[in-house]
Structures are given as structure tokens and as C-alpha cells.
Design a protein around this motif. Structure first.
Motif, short mmCIF file in Angstrom:
data_model
loop_
_atom_site.label_atom_id
_atom_site.label_comp_id
_atom_site.label_asym_id
_atom_site.label_seq_id
_atom_site.Cartn_x
_atom_site.Cartn_y
_atom_site.Cartn_z
N GLY A 42 1.02 5.45 4.66
CA GLY A 42 1.25 4.30 3.78
C GLY A 42 1.85 3.12 4.51
O GLY A 42 1.43 1.97 4.32
N HIS A 69 -2.79 -3.95 7.30
CA HIS A 69 -3.76 -4.55 6.38
C HIS A 69 -3.62 -6.07 6.43
O HIS A 69 -2.54 -6.61 6.23
N HIS A 76 0.81 -1.21 0.00
CA HIS A 76 0.00 0.00 0.00
C HIS A 76 0.85 1.27 0.00
O HIS A 76 0.31 2.37 -0.11
N TYR A 111 0.57 3.97 -2.86
CA TYR A 111 -0.38 5.08 -2.83
C TYR A 111 0.24 6.33 -2.19
O TYR A 111 -0.11 7.46 -2.54
N SER A 152 -0.16 -0.35 5.33
CA SER A 152 0.44 -1.58 4.80
C SER A 152 0.66 -2.62 5.89
O SER A 152 0.35 -3.80 5.72
#
Length: 314
Positions: free
Chosen positions: A302, A309, A262, A265, A306
Motif C-alpha cells: 500500500g 502512483h 492507496h 486498500y 501510494s
């Protein structure tokens, strides 16, 4: 000029010690060792921002933008964080290249070491000409800004199934046309003698592919840092510290790259921010704390998302 000479000499001295002393014998770099070196480079980078403050305070380095010592120091940190964050994409690609050419872990450091020398040279040239273009043609800031926004958009909407295959790349296919290549390893050697032919080993092929891929990545990172400052010394030094820390970061993160999926992003947000910043630079300039704060928050969010998640995106 003296500061430039001392800075480059210090870099070359460390690289000589790195290959000749610290890593004289090829070995597998553990996550612990890589983590220690990553911490050392990050610490040195932030300590160097203090040296930046002193250099600009005492007038030991050219200051074409007339920065105060605090502003110069903050611009260095901001530029360093941008380069460090954009290096994450390099790490993913390096991992794919090593895997594709089956480079043993104990020889990967040697490839990255020589890759750094080339990266320093290419980045230096790109920064030199980039600064000249911006200083001579003010409208180049719009070109760079649009390019960064285009790159961010391409990252956001790229197809998930597209994967980079080094063996099918333009670089590898054309390299085979100009020199003999063997896919057999010969310890840490870049070339081996095969009968009457001198052939390149997978180590050399991986080095060339990594080198040229770094040039492609620099097309994004150099304009990004030029959005922060056109000061040559700040741009070059922040780039160098990010590049020098890239190797240890690669070995530290190589076994858990999937956990940082992630983070891409965050890179999109950063590229978009600096792109917009370049487009409006002639009309409005963000305070330094805004740029630094946005980049730090983008990276922090971020990393947090990450790591927390549960499922890795496919």
C-alpha cells in the motif's frame, strides 16, 4: 498485576513529561520533530516486544493462552502493526476536524494530548469487555469476524463523494444543545468566560469530536486485534503503543496525506484477513508468521503503490 501497574504508571509518567516538559510551550511541531518522535515510538514498540519475550519467559505476567515467549512477542508486533495501520484512518479524520474548526497548528498537540487520555480509558474498557465476551461466548468470534468483513466491504464500496463534515455531525449538533460554544480562539484554553456564561472554545469542541470518533474507530480496531489474541496484556499494550505514536505520526504525515490514498486498500485487505481469521479460528489457526507476514506485506504494498502512483485518486 504488578506488571500492569508499572506499565500504566510508565505511560502516565511519560504523558506528564510530554505536556509538562517537552511541550510545555505551545508551538508548531515541524515534520522533522514529528519524524524523530515517530521513529522513537516505532523503535520503542519493537524494543517492547523484546520485553514481552522476557516477561512471558519469566512468568511475570498472566499467560492464559499459554503462549511461548516467541509467540507472545510476535502477537504483540502483529497487533501493534494492525493498530498502527488502522490509525491511518484516524489521521485523515483528525486532519479534517482540525481544518473544520480552524485549530492553529501550535495548539493541535494539546488537543491530541488530552484526546490520548480519553482514548486510553475507552480502549481499555472496550478491550476488557471484548475479552470477557470472547472468553465467555465462543460464538462472539463469528460476530466480530462478520463485523470486520462488513467494515471492509463498506470501505471498499463507499461512495467517493461522501465527506465527513464535523460541523454537520451528530456530535457537534448535540454538543451545542448542552453547552454554549464560541468559535473564537482564546490561546490554548478549552473554556472562556463570556459575560456571565462559560463557553467552550473550538479546542474543546475538536477534542470531544476527536474523542468520540476514536470510539467509533475502536469498534473496528479492537475486534481486529482480538482476532490476533485474546490475551488482555498483549491487546492493551499494543493498542497503547499505537495510540501514543498516533500524535507524532499525525504531525509527520499531515502535510502529505494525499500521497497515501492507496493505503486504504491495505486496510481493507487487513480487515478482511483478520475477519476471515476470526470466522475459522475454531477450525484452523494460521501460524503467527503468516499473520505477521500478511499484514507487513499489505502495508508495504500500500505504501509503495501510494508513493509511486503519479496521480492522486479523486
Amino acid at each position: 498485576m504488578l506488571v500492569w501497574i508499572l506499565f500504566i504508571t510508565a505511560i502516565l509518567l511519560f504523558l506528564a513529561l510530554d505536556l509538562g516538559v517537552f511541550n510545555k510551550t505551545p508551538h508548531i511541531i515541524s515534520s522533522k520533530e514529528a519524524g524523530i518522535w515517530t521513529g522513537i515510538w516505532v523503535t520503542l514498540s519493537f524494543l517492547f516486544s523484546g520485553l514481552i519475550y522476557w516477561l512471558y519467559q519469566e512468568g511475570h505476567v498472566a499467560n492464559p493462552e499459554q503462549y511461548t515467549p516467541l509467540v507472545a512477542s510476535m502477537k504483540f508486533i502483529t497487533g501493534y502493526l494492525i493498530e498502527l495501520s488502522l490509525s491511518v484512518d484516524n489521521i485523515f479524520v483528525i486532519a479534517v476536524i482540525f481544518s473544520s474548526f480552524r485549530i492553529p497548528q501550535k495548539y493541535q498537540h494539546r488537543v491530541l494530548f488530552w484526546g490520548i487520555l480519553g482514548a486510553i480509558l475507552f480502549r481499555g474498557l472496550m478491550i476488557f469487555f471484548g475479552v470477557i465476551l470472547i472468553n465467555k461466548f465462543s460464538w462472539m468470534t463469528y460476530i466480530f469476524g462478520l463485523f470486520l468483513l462488513f467494515t471492509a466491504g463498506k470501505m471498499l464500496f463507499k461512495k467517493e463523494e461522501s465527506h465527513f463534515n464535523p460541523k454537520k455531525s451528530f456530535i457537534y449538533r448535540n454538543l451545542r444543545k448542552v453547552m454554549p460554544i464560541t468559535m473564537h480562539m482564546e490561546h490554548e484554553h478549552f473554556f472562556v468566560q463570556r459575560k456571565h456564561i462559560r463557553a467552550a472554545t473550538p479546542l474543546f469542541v475538536a477534542l470531544i469530536v476527536i474523542e468520540l470518533m476514536d470510539v467509533l474507530f475502536a469498534l473496528d480496531s479492537v475486534p481486529a486485534i482480538l482476532a490476533i489474541t485474546p490475551d488482555p496484556f498483549l491487546v492493551f499494550s499494543s493498542n497503547i503503543f499505537a495510540i501514543l505514536g498516533l500524535r507524532s505520526m499525525y504531525f509527520f504525515l499531515s502535510h502529505m496525506l494525499n500521497k497515501f490514498a492507496h493505503l486504504e486498500y491495505s486496510l481493507i485487505a487487513i480487515l478482511s484477513f483478520v475477519g476471515i481469521k476470526m470466522l475459522i479460528v475454531h477450525h484452523y489457526k494460521f501460524p503467527e508468521w503468516v499473520s505477521l507476514g500478511f499484514i507487513a506485506v499489505a502495508l508495504g504494498v500500500g505504501i509503495f503503490v501510494s508513493l509511486n502512483h503519479k496521480e492522486t485518486p479523486k
